[in-house]
Write an enzyme that holds these catalytic residues in place. Structure first.
Site: not given
Ligand code: NAD
Length: 473
Positions: A170, A245, A279, A377
């Site tokens: 997804k 993550e 991240c 963050e």
């Molecule tokens: P997000 O949490 O908004 O979305 C991530 C994914 O989750 C998307 O595909 C989204 O559609 C999906 N999603 C949203 N709500 C959901 C739910 N209720 N159930 C299941 N899936 C759902 O994050 P983002 O804005 O896309 O990315 C930024 C964040 O990701 C930042 O906090 C960043 O630090 C983190 N990040 C972490 C790592 C790591 O490896 N630790 C790497 C990259 C990004």
């Protein structure tokens, strides 16, 4: 205009069960750049059923069969690498040199690493009377964010394929193009029907359908802390394994030595890479109080040297991913000012001449680890510097965070860097910019659970079975 309206389910490109589309916006222009379909829980049911059927045979394939598949995908990935990079630039605004550079290199690196590890990996081991066998966990839901799209899809898909799992990807709604191309690459390589499936759509719909699904065995999620918490709750009723993550506020300690200015400049420029949307970005820069004037000057010069502009031009930084993200970052910059942090470079508003597009000014503050900008963050090109009195103080500040994803040490004395690395409560420490595809990656504290990358990434997708009495006592 890119119109990617089909999903990849059971080895075929198919229409969504309920037709519904969404626009995709180019953050550099704020114009519509294409459309995707938004899936429904019925699409998820179809994909999970296909993945379950495929698991029966794919989990029994030989290492040789899976290596052949991964190597065919690798050839196809290399053939279409430029296209992948261009898609990343269009969907999330990375400069083209970065989109076609480090972004696609990360995906390629995880694929190559999965191949290397699979060649050597021991799925079985005898210990006394017992055989310990590592078996694929089953049907996996892979949920990814937009900020390093090829890194985050490839670090999940290829280990899962390598160990014999089947999966439903997804991708993020904001950056769906590169994932669509990756699905084309995997399809062209001849993946068996149902092994890999991809559905675009909203996290609250497709993500939730996966996390609550009775027939999904594990979820691997990369994204924000708040969604990670929700996913863990949603997955609890079916007792799935959940790999998370999440976010970070990673400390970067610059040692007091002759390279201080160079190291501060490097850390500052590094923070602005990918518009600060990383991240593990070193977003808290710790410098010796005794050298603060020198550090401030180096950070200011480096920050002001970061060129910002059209991602298809020759600039170090493009826009952030969306206007919503832009507004959120502006809120943090204003909060930094209102709460009394010292603005060293950058500040509110857009860079001069860039009125259209989600462009943010690279910004550096001097703060004290207590303000909102020090603790949350920001996920934008905003660096917070803070001073330390001695190394004990530096460790105390570094560890005073809810997060624990990354940590950095820059300086000439490797022994000091090693000693600091033992005391930092984070999942990874990078010393003097070293990089390793085999090093496990993941968080302490609220930065998540589990480890990706390299061999540890394989174990996310494996169950451990003991066969006691395999050998006679
Ligand atoms: P997000 O949490 O908004 O979305 C991530 C994914 O989750 C998307 O595909 C989204 O559609 C999906 N999603 C949203 N709500 C959901 C739910 N209720 N159930 C299941 N899936 C759902 O994050 P983002 O804005 O896309 O990315 C930024 C964040 O990701 C930042 O906090 C960043 O630090 C983190 N990040 C972490 C790592 C790591 O490896 N630790 C790497 C990259 C990004």
């Amino acid at each position: 205009m890119r119109d990617y309206l089909k999903f990849y389910i059971d080895g075929k490109w198919v229409d969504p069960i309920e037709p519904k589309t969404a626009e995709v916006i180019n953050p550099a222009t704020e114009a519509v750049s294409g459309h995707i379909s938004l899936g429904s829980p019925a699409d998820v049911d179809k994909a999970v059923a296909a993945a379950r059927r495929a698991f029966a045979s794919y989990s029994e394939t030989s290492v040789k069969d899976r290596l052949d598949l991964l190597e065919t995908i690798q050839a196809e990935y290399l053939r279409r690498e430029r296209e992948l990079g261009e898609a990343i630039t269009e969907e999330m605004g990375a400069p083209i040199s970065l989109g076609c550079g480090f972004h696609t290199l990360l995906g390629k690196g995880h694929l190559g690493t999965a191949i290397e590890i699979l060649k050597e990996y021991k799925f079985e081991e005898e210990r006394g009377v017992t055989l310990i066998r590592k078996e694929p966990i089953g049907v996996c839901g892979l949920i990814t964010p937009w900020n390093w799209p090829m890194n985050q899809t490839c670090v999940k898909i290829f280990p899962a394929l390598a160990v014999g799992c089947t999966m439903i990807l997804k991708p993020p709604q904001l950056a769906p193009y590169s994932a669509q191309l990756l699905a084309e690459i995997i399809d062209a390589a001849g993946v068996p029907a149902g092994v890999f499936n991809m559905i675009q759509g909203k996290g609250s719909v497709i993500g939730t359908a996966l996390t609550t699904h009775e027939d999904v065995d594990m979820i691997s999620f990369t994204g924000s802390e708040s969604v990670g918490i929700q996913i863990q709750k949603d997955a609890a009723d079916t007792v799935k394994r959940v790999g998370l993550e999440l976010g970070g506020k990673s400390p970067w300690i610059v040692l007091d030595d002759p390279d201080l200015a160079t190291n501060v400049a490097g850390a500052t420029a590094g923070m602005m890479g990918n518009s600060g949307q990383t991240c593990s970005a070193g977003s808290r820069l710790l410098v010796p109080n005794a050298r603060m004037d020198e550090a401030k000057a180096a950070a200011r010069e480096a920050c002001e040297g970061v060129t910002v502009g059209d991602p298809n031009g020759n600039f170090a930084m493009g826009p952030v991913v969306s206007m919503d993200q832009y507004k959120d970052i502006q809120r943090y910059i204003q909060l930094g000012i209102d709460e009394g942090a010292e603005l060293i470079a950058g500040g509110p508003g857009k860079p001069e001449g860039l009125e259209k597009g989600a462009y943010v000014r690279p910004t550096v503050f001097l703060s004290n680890n207590q303000r909102t900008i020090d603790r949350e963050e920001i996920f934008g090109p905003v660096l917070v510097m803070m001073g330390y009195d001695d190394l004990d103080d530096a460790i105390e500040i570094a560890n005073d965070s809810n997060f624990g994803l990354g940590g950095y040490v820059s300086g000439q004395d490797l022994e000091t860097a090693r000693a600091l690395s033992k005391r930092m409560r984070t999942g990874a420490i990078w010393i003097n910019g070293a990089f390793d595809f085999h090093a496990p990656f993941g968080g302490y504290k609220r930065s998540g659970n589990g480890r990706e990358w390299g061999e540890f990434g394989f174990e996310e997708y494996l169950e451990v079975k003991s066969v006691i009495g395999w050998n006679a006592a």
